[in-house]
Design a protein around this motif. Structure first.
Motif, PDB file in Angstrom:
ATOM      1  N   HIS A 148       0.878  -1.270   0.022  1.00 39.58           N
ATOM      2  CA  HIS A 148      -0.071  -0.018   0.012  1.00 39.58           C
ATOM      3  C   HIS A 148       0.819   1.190  -0.102  1.00 39.58           C
ATOM      4  CE1 HIS A 148      -3.534  -2.250   0.288  1.00 39.58           C
ATOM      5  NE2 HIS A 148      -3.214  -2.785   1.374  1.00 39.58           N
ATOM      6  N   ALA A 149       1.999   1.135   0.994  1.00 42.22           N
ATOM      7  CA  ALA A 149       2.705   2.124   0.826  1.00 42.22           C
ATOM      8  C   ALA A 149       3.565   2.558  -0.456  1.00 42.22           C
ATOM      9  CB  ALA A 149       3.914   2.338   1.903  1.00 42.22           C
ATOM     10  N   GLU A 150       3.742   1.440  -0.924  1.00 42.43           N
ATOM     11  CA  GLU A 150       4.870   1.723  -2.331  1.00 42.43           C
ATOM     12  C   GLU A 150       3.831   2.269  -3.585  1.00 42.43           C
ATOM     13  OE1 GLU A 150       5.761  -2.541  -3.085  1.00 42.43           O
ATOM     14  OE2 GLU A 150       7.443  -2.361  -1.396  1.00 42.43           O
ATOM     15  N   ILE A 151       2.451   1.792  -3.376  1.00 42.07           N
ATOM     16  CA  ILE A 151       1.467   2.099  -4.378  1.00 42.07           C
ATOM     17  C   ILE A 151       1.187   3.624  -4.483  1.00 42.07           C
ATOM     18  CG2 ILE A 151      -0.870   1.935  -5.314  1.00 42.07           C
ATOM     19  CD1 ILE A 151      -0.567  -0.881  -4.794  1.00 42.07           C
ATOM     20  N   ILE A 152       0.972   4.041  -3.002  1.00 44.84           N
ATOM     21  CA  ILE A 152       0.853   5.475  -2.743  1.00 44.84           C
ATOM     22  C   ILE A 152       1.905   6.326  -3.256  1.00 44.84           C
ATOM     23  CG2 ILE A 152       0.523   7.188  -0.855  1.00 44.84           C
ATOM     24  CD1 ILE A 152      -0.981   5.098   0.722  1.00 44.84           C
ATOM     25  N   ILE A 153       3.123   6.038  -2.969  1.00 44.27           N
ATOM     26  CA  ILE A 153       4.236   6.652  -3.325  1.00 44.27           C
ATOM     27  C   ILE A 153       4.294   6.690  -4.789  1.00 44.27           C
ATOM     28  CG2 ILE A 153       6.970   6.598  -3.410  1.00 44.27           C
ATOM     29  CD1 ILE A 153       6.577   5.290  -0.354  1.00 44.27           C
ATOM     30  N   SER A 154       4.262   5.519  -5.451  1.00 44.92           N
ATOM     31  CA  SER A 154       4.405   5.545  -6.841  1.00 44.92           C
ATOM     32  C   SER A 154       3.292   6.603  -7.606  1.00 44.92           C
ATOM     33  CB  SER A 154       4.104   4.136  -7.339  1.00 44.92           C
ATOM     34  OG  SER A 154       4.248   4.010  -8.769  1.00 44.92           O
ATOM     35  N   GLU A 155       2.109   6.475  -7.077  1.00 40.70           N
ATOM     36  CA  GLU A 155       0.758   7.065  -7.918  1.00 40.70           C
ATOM     37  C   GLU A 155       1.084   8.807  -7.607  1.00 40.70           C
ATOM     38  OE1 GLU A 155      -1.973   6.119  -9.548  1.00 40.70           O
ATOM     39  OE2 GLU A 155      -0.953   4.201  -9.598  1.00 40.70           O
TER      40      GLU A 155
ATOM     41  N   LYS B  75       8.681   8.673  -5.940  1.00 39.61           N
ATOM     42  CA  LYS B  75       9.812   7.838  -5.798  1.00 39.61           C
ATOM     43  C   LYS B  75      11.478   8.471  -5.899  1.00 39.61           C
ATOM     44  CE  LYS B  75       8.026   3.478  -7.420  1.00 39.61           C
ATOM     45  NZ  LYS B  75       8.112   2.301  -8.535  1.00 39.61           N
ATOM     46  N   GLY B  76      12.068   8.548  -4.834  1.00 40.50           N
ATOM     47  CA  GLY B  76      13.285   9.234  -4.904  1.00 40.50           C
ATOM     48  C   GLY B  76      13.253  10.624  -4.333  1.00 40.50           C
ATOM     49  N   SER B  77      11.987  11.145  -4.023  1.00 41.86           N
ATOM     50  CA  SER B  77      11.981  12.186  -3.261  1.00 41.86           C
ATOM     51  C   SER B  77      12.328  12.467  -1.877  1.00 41.86           C
ATOM     52  CB  SER B  77      10.330  12.778  -2.955  1.00 41.86           C
ATOM     53  OG  SER B  77       9.541  12.689  -4.474  1.00 41.86           O
ATOM     54  N   LYS B  78      12.707  13.538  -1.415  1.00 44.09           N
ATOM     55  CA  LYS B  78      12.997  13.840   0.017  1.00 44.09           C
ATOM     56  C   LYS B  78      12.048  13.435   0.945  1.00 44.09           C
ATOM     57  CE  LYS B  78      15.500  17.109   2.946  1.00 44.09           C
ATOM     58  NZ  LYS B  78      15.841  18.647   2.982  1.00 44.09           N
ATOM     59  N   ALA B  79      12.336  12.907   1.936  1.00 47.43           N
ATOM     60  CA  ALA B  79      11.269  12.483   3.010  1.00 47.43           C
ATOM     61  C   ALA B  79      11.085  13.515   3.891  1.00 47.43           C
ATOM     62  CB  ALA B  79      11.876  11.161   3.724  1.00 47.43           C
TER      63      ALA B  79
ATOM     64  N   ARG C  53       5.147  11.789   1.067  1.00 42.63           N
ATOM     65  CA  ARG C  53       6.542  11.884   1.523  1.00 42.63           C
ATOM     66  C   ARG C  53       7.206  11.219   2.752  1.00 42.63           C
ATOM     67  NH1 ARG C  53       5.266  16.966  -1.161  1.00 42.63           N
ATOM     68  NH2 ARG C  53       6.513  17.292  -2.929  1.00 42.63           N
ATOM     69  N   TYR C  54       6.337  11.271   3.753  1.00 41.95           N
ATOM     70  CA  TYR C  54       6.399  10.592   5.060  1.00 41.95           C
ATOM     71  C   TYR C  54       6.738   9.208   4.883  1.00 41.95           C
ATOM     72  CZ  TYR C  54       5.883   8.782   9.841  1.00 41.95           C
ATOM     73  OH  TYR C  54       5.897   7.885  10.828  1.00 41.95           O
ATOM     74  N   LEU C  55       6.033   8.596   4.106  1.00 43.33           N
ATOM     75  CA  LEU C  55       6.085   7.249   3.525  1.00 43.33           C
ATOM     76  C   LEU C  55       7.331   6.889   2.848  1.00 43.33           C
ATOM     77  CD1 LEU C  55       2.112   6.483   2.629  1.00 43.33           C
ATOM     78  CD2 LEU C  55       3.522   5.599   4.912  1.00 43.33           C
ATOM     79  N   VAL C  56       7.872   7.637   2.206  1.00 42.57           N
ATOM     80  CA  VAL C  56       9.144   7.488   1.698  1.00 42.57           C
ATOM     81  C   VAL C  56      10.083   7.239   2.563  1.00 42.57           C
ATOM     82  CG1 VAL C  56      11.044   8.767   0.285  1.00 42.57           C
ATOM     83  CG2 VAL C  56       8.611   8.970  -0.513  1.00 42.57           C
TER      84      VAL C  56
END
Length: 255
Positions: free
Chosen positions: A43-50, A54-58, A127-130
């Motif tokens: 779920h976290a991976e999909i949210i970040i991708s959508e 990806k690769g953003s600063k957390a 970004r928090y989930l990143v």
């Protein structure tokens, strides 16, 4: 009803055979000294991708309190649909991620008419989930406990749009956190004492429910509730209604 029916057991968690199983996509591991529990990481991976993060600063927190902006524009149809889809996914993830429950709760309140500021808040969660895409809850081995402790607190008038308060809390069995919650109170509290009292009642209801569940498993436990507000404690301890007639009557109605 169940006579003659069959039940399929796909796996059984125990140290003698299987040390890791998946329960509704949650990962449960039996290791040395305790059990690890992890939410479905997809779920976290999909949210970040959508969200294209990806690769953003957390960031260090999943959300911050912001002023209400009159200039915020409603999202268009496609953006609003994506917002609802991602927030629904985050809401499912928040069942097992206590660190994001408040932020996700605030996002879900805006699902009917999200605007540009809500989209910014959703991206902050992303970004928090990143930085924290996976969190593992560790339940160390412990002796049977006599008590279940309930910890409650309230954010009085925290919502700047509606001035509603938030009730938050958690239940602990020894060192094990077994339940947490973050919910918006149904009415506008006129004082911090009133909002803290409603939060106390919410925690008491959760505590009674979990004590009853434990007794169903044949475990005799008692509940203890902890609240930081002396005013709320005084209201809960009083005999009779006094000057809090409207508060106590409302609480009984809700219960």
């Amino acid at each position: 009803g169940l006579v003659g029916s069959e039940m399929c057991i796909r796996d059984r968690l125990n140290p003698g055979s299987t040390s890791e199983i998946s329960v509704l996509s949650r990962i449960v591991r039996w290791g040395d000294g305790g059990i690890d529990y992890e939410a479905d990481p997809r779920h976290a991976e999909i949210i970040i991708s959508e969200l294209g993060l990806k690769g953003s600063k957390a960031v260090a927190t999943p959300g911050i309190k912001c002023n209400v902006f009159d200039t915020a524009e409603p999202l268009n149809g496609r953006e609003a649909s994506q917002y609802r889809s991602l927030v629904a996914r985050a809401n499912y993830l928040a069942q097992d991620r206590m660190d994001i429950q408040y932020s996700v709760k605030e996002l879900t309140r805006r699902m009917s008419c999200p605007d540009s500021e809500d989209w910014v808040a959703l991206k902050r969660l992303g970004r928090y989930l990143v930085g924290k895409p996976r969190i593992v809850l560790r339940y160390n081995n412990q002796h049977l406990q006599r008590y279940i402790d309930c910890w409650v607190d309230t954010d009085w008038a925290g919502c700047q749009r509606t001035r509603r308060s938030t009730s938050g809390g958690g239940l602990q069995y020894g060192t094990h956190t077994v339940k947490t919650w973050s919910t918006t109170q149904a009415i506008i509290s006129l004082s911090s004492a009133e909002s803290e009292y409603y939060g106390l009642v919410k925690g008491a209801c959760q505590l009674l429910g979990i004590v009853s569940l434990f007794k169903g498993f044949g475990m005799s436990v008692q509940g203890r509730i902890h609240v930081a507000s002396t005013a709320a404690k005084g209201i809960a301890s009083r005999t009779g209604l006094g000057k809090t007639r409207h508060t106590v009557s409302y609480t009984h109605l809700r219960a």
